[in-house]
Design an enzyme around this catalytic site. Structure first.
Site, PDB file in Angstrom:
ATOM      1  CE1 TYR A  52      52.314  23.608  47.805  1.00 14.94           C
ATOM      2  CE2 TYR A  52      51.471  24.798  45.906  1.00 14.94           C
ATOM      3  CZ  TYR A  52      51.574  24.652  47.270  1.00 14.94           C
ATOM      4  OH  TYR A  52      50.932  25.530  48.103  1.00 14.94           O
ATOM      5  CB  SER A 220      42.622  24.503  53.306  1.00 12.77           C
ATOM      6  OG  SER A 220      43.646  23.599  52.975  1.00 12.77           O
ATOM      7  CB  VAL A 230      35.675  18.909  51.964  1.00  9.92           C
ATOM      8  CG1 VAL A 230      36.914  19.057  51.099  1.00  9.92           C
ATOM      9  CG2 VAL A 230      34.904  17.652  51.583  1.00  9.92           C
ATOM     10  CG  PHE A 231      33.005  22.667  55.308  1.00 11.54           C
ATOM     11  CD1 PHE A 231      31.922  23.177  54.615  1.00 11.54           C
ATOM     12  CD2 PHE A 231      34.213  23.349  55.228  1.00 11.54           C
ATOM     13  CE1 PHE A 231      32.029  24.339  53.854  1.00 11.54           C
ATOM     14  CE2 PHE A 231      34.336  24.511  54.471  1.00 11.54           C
ATOM     15  CZ  PHE A 231      33.236  25.005  53.776  1.00 11.54           C
TER      16      PHE A 231
END
Length: 310
Positions: A52, A220, A230-231
């Protein structure tokens, strides 16, 4: 905040985790604000990986530099990190040498003497489980790693490790959200001829993990697909968001808490790994930790996301 003890360990964890893969370019104040928002909400578990950031161990180092934890503060936080991805080559490496070298790098970057949980990051097709076992034994004996797990692995891959690895596999980090839920949807639609949802793509990973006391960590949790956005609030999911908004109003929480609760409501006792760097979203998501969605509400969300029910 709901907590539980990871099977085979003495590590008590919350069911919402603060993922720190995006803090590489954050200031000290921004990192501290994010972590403190999590702590205030009961999230004392942070998730890292050696890859990361824009260089190896960058986000681990950024966390340590910003937080400058005292020994007592370090003891109050569960630190998880991962190893196995080799970004320079675009390959994977679960060799003894790579695992040990990565852990040493993570310990130095994090400024700590031990990692609470180490995950093997994605599968290595060339894995030699005897080498993994040797690395795990050495790291555990030295007190450098307390517990071990995997990410994105199938039951067969885990079974191969378990044949040689002495320590329990305590976690498997897998992608899961209301809209990206093949490992749950397949089990609902099993044997529905002609329906893509009925095809077993994960070899029963949810049931396998429940049978073997392996905690599923959902990464996620708000992504519509594989890093496709994103939803929540998306015009592509009007029916789902209508249900989420209605339930959010019913429970007097933000919509992100409903998305979290859809995962934490599952009896597999999963953890939700947050990827946001917005402290307000962290606080809002944490409200879903113990939110008691009813069975009809859970299935209504499932159906509104486009999953089939018989």
């Amino acid at each position: 905040m709901k907590t539980f003890t990871l099977a085979g360990t003495d590590i008590t964890v919350p069911n919402v985790v603060l993922g720190l893969m995006r803090i590489g370019d954050k200031s000290d104040d921004e990192v501290r604000e994010l972590v403190h928002a999590g702590r205030d909400a009961g999230i004392d578990f942070v998730d890292h990986a050696d890859v990361y950031g824009d260089e190896l161990h960058a986000c681990e180092r950024r966390f340590a530099e910003a937080m400058r934890l005292s020994p007592a503060e370090r003891d109050a936080i569960t630190i998880q990190t991962k190893c196995g991805i080799v970004p320079a080559d675009g390959t994977f490496d679960f060799s003894y040498e790579h695992i040990v070298e990565s852990v040493e790098g993570s310990l130095a970057a994090l400024g700590t003497d031990r990692i609470d949980i180490l995950l093997l990051h994605r599968p290595d097709a060339l894995v030699e489980p005897e080498e993994v076992a040797r690395a795990f034994d050495e790291l555990e004996a030295a007190g450098k790693v307390r517990a071990f797990g995997v990410s994105n692995q199938t039951p067969g891959q885990i079974e191969l490790l378990r044949k040689f690895v002495r320590q329990p596999i305590v976690a498997n980090q897998l992608q899961l959200s209301i809209t990206h839920a093949p490992m749950i949807a397949q089990g609902v639609a099993v044997n529905m001829l002609g329906e893509g949802q009925s095809i077993d793509r994960d070899h029963g990973i949810v049931d396998y993990c429940r049978l073997h006391d392996i905690t599923i960590q959902a990464w996620s949790p708000f992504q519509a697909g594989f890093f496709t956005g994103v939803f929540l609030g998306s015009k592509d999911y009007p029916e789902l968001n209508a249900v989420i908004d209605r339930l959010a109003a019913t429970y007097d929480v933000p919509p992100i808490a409903i998305a979290t609760a859809w995962i934490t409501r599952h009896p597999a006792n999963m953890q939700v790994v947050l990827g946001t760097t917005n402290p307000e979203r962290v606080s809002g998501a944490a409200l879903g930790s113990e939110l008691p969605l009813t069975r009809p509400e859970w299935y209504e969300l499932f159906r509104a996301a486009g999953h089939l029910l018989p």
